[in-house]
Design an enzyme around this catalytic site. Structure first.
Site, mmCIF file in Angstrom:
data_model
loop_
_atom_site.group_PDB
_atom_site.id
_atom_site.type_symbol
_atom_site.label_atom_id
_atom_site.label_comp_id
_atom_site.label_asym_id
_atom_site.label_seq_id
_atom_site.Cartn_x
_atom_site.Cartn_y
_atom_site.Cartn_z
ATOM 1 C CG ASN A 98 10.437 54.262 33.228
ATOM 2 O OD1 ASN A 98 11.521 55.403 32.550
ATOM 3 N ND2 ASN A 98 10.455 54.392 34.279
ATOM 4 C CG ASN A 133 6.418 55.536 39.136
ATOM 5 O OD1 ASN A 133 6.242 57.062 39.284
ATOM 6 N ND2 ASN A 133 7.929 55.357 39.241
ATOM 7 C CB SER A 176 12.756 52.214 38.065
ATOM 8 O OG SER A 176 11.890 52.877 36.701
ATOM 9 C CB ALA A 220 10.360 45.747 55.170
ATOM 10 N N GLY A 221 10.684 46.979 51.552
ATOM 11 C CA GLY A 221 11.594 46.868 50.600
ATOM 12 C C GLY A 221 12.228 48.426 50.772
ATOM 13 C CB SER A 222 13.872 50.499 47.953
ATOM 14 O OG SER A 222 14.189 49.095 47.321
ATOM 15 C CG LEU A 223 10.604 54.391 48.070
ATOM 16 C CD1 LEU A 223 9.445 54.875 47.592
ATOM 17 C CD2 LEU A 223 11.876 54.970 48.353
ATOM 18 C CE LYS A 227 9.020 59.755 39.373
ATOM 19 N NZ LYS A 227 8.411 58.561 40.586
HETATM 20 P P1 NAD Z 1 10.546 47.408 46.577
HETATM 21 O O1 NAD Z 1 9.741 46.252 45.783
HETATM 22 O O2 NAD Z 1 11.679 47.240 46.745
HETATM 23 O O3 NAD Z 1 9.312 47.200 47.854
HETATM 24 C C1 NAD Z 1 8.121 46.408 48.299
HETATM 25 C C2 NAD Z 1 8.410 45.883 49.051
HETATM 26 O O4 NAD Z 1 6.821 45.538 49.557
HETATM 27 C C3 NAD Z 1 8.446 44.490 48.880
HETATM 28 O O5 NAD Z 1 9.303 44.189 50.320
HETATM 29 C C4 NAD Z 1 7.544 43.177 48.800
HETATM 30 O O6 NAD Z 1 7.275 42.313 49.440
HETATM 31 C C5 NAD Z 1 6.466 44.328 50.136
HETATM 32 N N1 NAD Z 1 5.475 43.862 49.374
HETATM 33 C C6 NAD Z 1 4.517 42.689 48.741
HETATM 34 N N2 NAD Z 1 3.410 43.559 49.116
HETATM 35 C C7 NAD Z 1 3.007 43.357 50.239
HETATM 36 C C8 NAD Z 1 1.931 42.838 51.485
HETATM 37 N N3 NAD Z 1 0.661 42.386 50.934
HETATM 38 N N4 NAD Z 1 2.878 43.006 53.253
HETATM 39 C C9 NAD Z 1 3.456 43.163 52.935
HETATM 40 N N5 NAD Z 1 4.940 43.524 52.243
HETATM 41 C C10 NAD Z 1 4.421 43.587 50.812
HETATM 42 O O7 NAD Z 1 9.691 48.354 45.682
HETATM 43 P P2 NAD Z 1 9.959 49.689 46.028
HETATM 44 O O8 NAD Z 1 11.366 50.447 44.977
HETATM 45 O O9 NAD Z 1 9.923 50.624 47.533
HETATM 46 O O10 NAD Z 1 8.749 50.257 45.335
HETATM 47 C C11 NAD Z 1 7.934 51.344 45.911
HETATM 48 C C12 NAD Z 1 7.051 51.959 45.099
HETATM 49 O O11 NAD Z 1 7.747 53.634 44.861
HETATM 50 C C13 NAD Z 1 6.987 51.607 43.885
HETATM 51 O O12 NAD Z 1 6.067 51.693 43.320
HETATM 52 C C14 NAD Z 1 8.049 52.266 42.625
HETATM 53 O O13 NAD Z 1 8.292 52.963 42.156
HETATM 54 C C15 NAD Z 1 7.828 53.705 43.676
HETATM 55 N N6 NAD Z 1 9.425 54.605 43.825
HETATM 56 C C16 NAD Z 1 10.438 54.042 44.254
HETATM 57 C C17 NAD Z 1 11.495 54.315 44.415
HETATM 58 C C18 NAD Z 1 13.237 53.699 44.461
HETATM 59 O O14 NAD Z 1 13.817 54.218 44.520
HETATM 60 N N7 NAD Z 1 12.846 52.370 45.201
HETATM 61 C C19 NAD Z 1 11.887 55.997 43.831
HETATM 62 C C20 NAD Z 1 10.389 56.117 43.636
HETATM 63 C C21 NAD Z 1 8.953 55.444 43.321
HETATM 64 O O1 KPL Z 2 11.905 57.911 37.398
HETATM 65 C C1 KPL Z 2 12.490 57.248 36.228
HETATM 66 C C2 KPL Z 2 12.363 55.918 36.575
HETATM 67 O O2 KPL Z 2 13.306 55.725 36.295
HETATM 68 O O3 KPL Z 2 11.744 55.399 36.997
HETATM 69 C C3 KPL Z 2 13.105 57.995 35.662
HETATM 70 C C4 KPL Z 2 14.656 58.374 36.395
HETATM 71 C C5 KPL Z 2 12.477 59.793 35.799
HETATM 72 C C6 KPL Z 2 13.093 57.639 34.358
HETATM 73 O O4 KPL Z 2 11.954 57.676 33.772
#
Ligand code: NAD
Ligand code: KPL
Length: 305
Positions: A192, A105, A252, A10-13, A184
């Site tokens: 980054n 990612n 990120s 229940a993180g961001s995505l 990507k």
């Molecule tokens: P986040 O850290 O906000 O959320 C991850 C969640 O997963 C956390 O709440 C963590 O406690 C939970 N978690 C980890 N292990 C767990 C388990 N075993 N059981 C239950 N929960 C567990 O991460 P995010 O930002 O949502 O990113 C997730 C992936 O998406 C990453 O690889 C990130 O690079 C990619 N991503 C994120 C975004 C963004 O805008 N946030 C955009 C593109 C890609």
């Molecule tokens: O995806 C990105 C990140 O910050 O992780 C961008 C905006 C493409 C920079 O690499």
């Protein structure tokens, strides 16, 4: 097959997807990390989705991995380094024909997950949507984007794609998902780490374009050698376009380092360097960048893998 969406994390995505699917009336179950997280969620009572024009709440039921209900469809919404251990803990619950949607990612975690769940169908996603937690269980939808989904082993689209369009989740089935993931990864490798090392926004790299250019040349060589010529095309041009389009943003990885969080280096620059080594391809600038980043993380007391 059950139509329930299990969402791990229940993180961001994870929260962003859970709220939109719940709003569209889909059955959603959150899988939280531990009892403390479950208690905190139950005290909050719901997920909150903050969008530019509205703020809405969704009382999505939550559970732990130890729950016994079988899982047919799982959105894995954790960081790349948490993905394989998370699936290992859920393996006994995966139905014979389970589908896993991997939001991580970078590259490398997808194979680690597949090893833990060899019978499941693994669908990789590449997302350009942006979201962050403004408070626990309250996600801000910060950037419109898109989701490309695909299964490198099976071109047939899954039956649940309509759920995404009904939930307003912009997505497209992509037979060729690997070039997207590689492209990507290359963008992330070119941008980054340098933002961390130069302590700057993406736009700050406009002052280091020669360094960016050298990395792009090596990354393009790597993509060619790894059988990804499409991902190598005009890489330097796209990197410059992304730097300009996101000039005011912080990458990120920069944000992770700033917040003293573990980075996904192992699945980004680390993966690129491991592949180059496997192909016996010397990429001195990329290797030097990796070493500088490792040193910088170590100096800050952060994990360097
Ligand atoms: P986040 O850290 O906000 O959320 C991850 C969640 O997963 C956390 O709440 C963590 O406690 C939970 N978690 C980890 N292990 C767990 C388990 N075993 N059981 C239950 N929960 C567990 O991460 P995010 O930002 O949502 O990113 C997730 C992936 O998406 C990453 O690889 C990130 O690079 C990619 N991503 C994120 C975004 C963004 O805008 N946030 C955009 C593109 C890609
Ligand atoms: O995806 C990105 C990140 O910050 O992780 C961008 C905006 C493409 C920079 O690499």
């Amino acid at each position: 097959m059950s139509s329930t969406w299990h969402i791990l994390g229940a993180g961001s995505l994870g929260s962003l997807w859970a709220c939109r699917l719940a709003r569209a009336g889909k059955a959603v179950r959150l899988i939280l990390r531990d009892q403390r997280a479950l208690d905190a969620y139950q005290a909050a009572g719901h997920l909150t989705l903050i969008e530019p024009d509205q703020c809405s709440h969704y009382a999505v039921p939550a559970q732990l991995a130890a729950h016994t209900a079988p899982i047919h469809r799982l959105l894995l919404a954790c960081k790349a380094y948490d993905a394989a251990p998370a699936i290992a803990a859920l393996a006994p619950r995966l139905a014979a024909n389970a589908e896993l949607i991997l939001l991580q990612n970078g590259l490398g975690s997808q194979d680690e997950v597949a090893e833990q769940a060899p019978a499941a169908r693994c669908i990789s996603a590449s997302s350009t949507e942006g979201a962050y937690l403004q408070a626990p269980f309250a996600v801000r939808f910060a950037g419109q984007g898109f989701n490309w989904l695909g299964d490198p082993l099976n071109p047939t689209p899954p039956a649940w794609l309509d759920d995404l369009s009904e939930a307003g989740i912009p997505a497209q089935w992509t037979v060729d998902i690997l070039p997207r993931l590689w492209r990507k990864l290359a963008l992330n490798c070119a941008i980054n780490p340098l933002t961390v090392l130069h302590d700057c926004s993406n736009g700050g790299l406009l002052g280091h374009l020669a360094e960016v250019e050298r990395l792009c040349e090596e990354l393009a060589q790597l993509l060619q050698r790894c059988g990804q010529p499409t991902a190598a095309q005009n890489l330097a041009d796209e990197v410059q376009r992304v730097i300009l389009a996101t000039a005011a943003n912080y990458s990120s990885m920069y944000q992770d380092v700033r917040a003293a969080r573990r980075t996904e280096i192992h699945y980004l620059l680390g993966h690129a360097c491991r592949c180059a080594a496997r192909h016996q391809l010397p990429l001195p600038h990329l290797e030097h960048l990796h070493q500088r980043l490792v040193d910088s993380l170590r100096a800050r007391g952060l994990p360097c893998d």
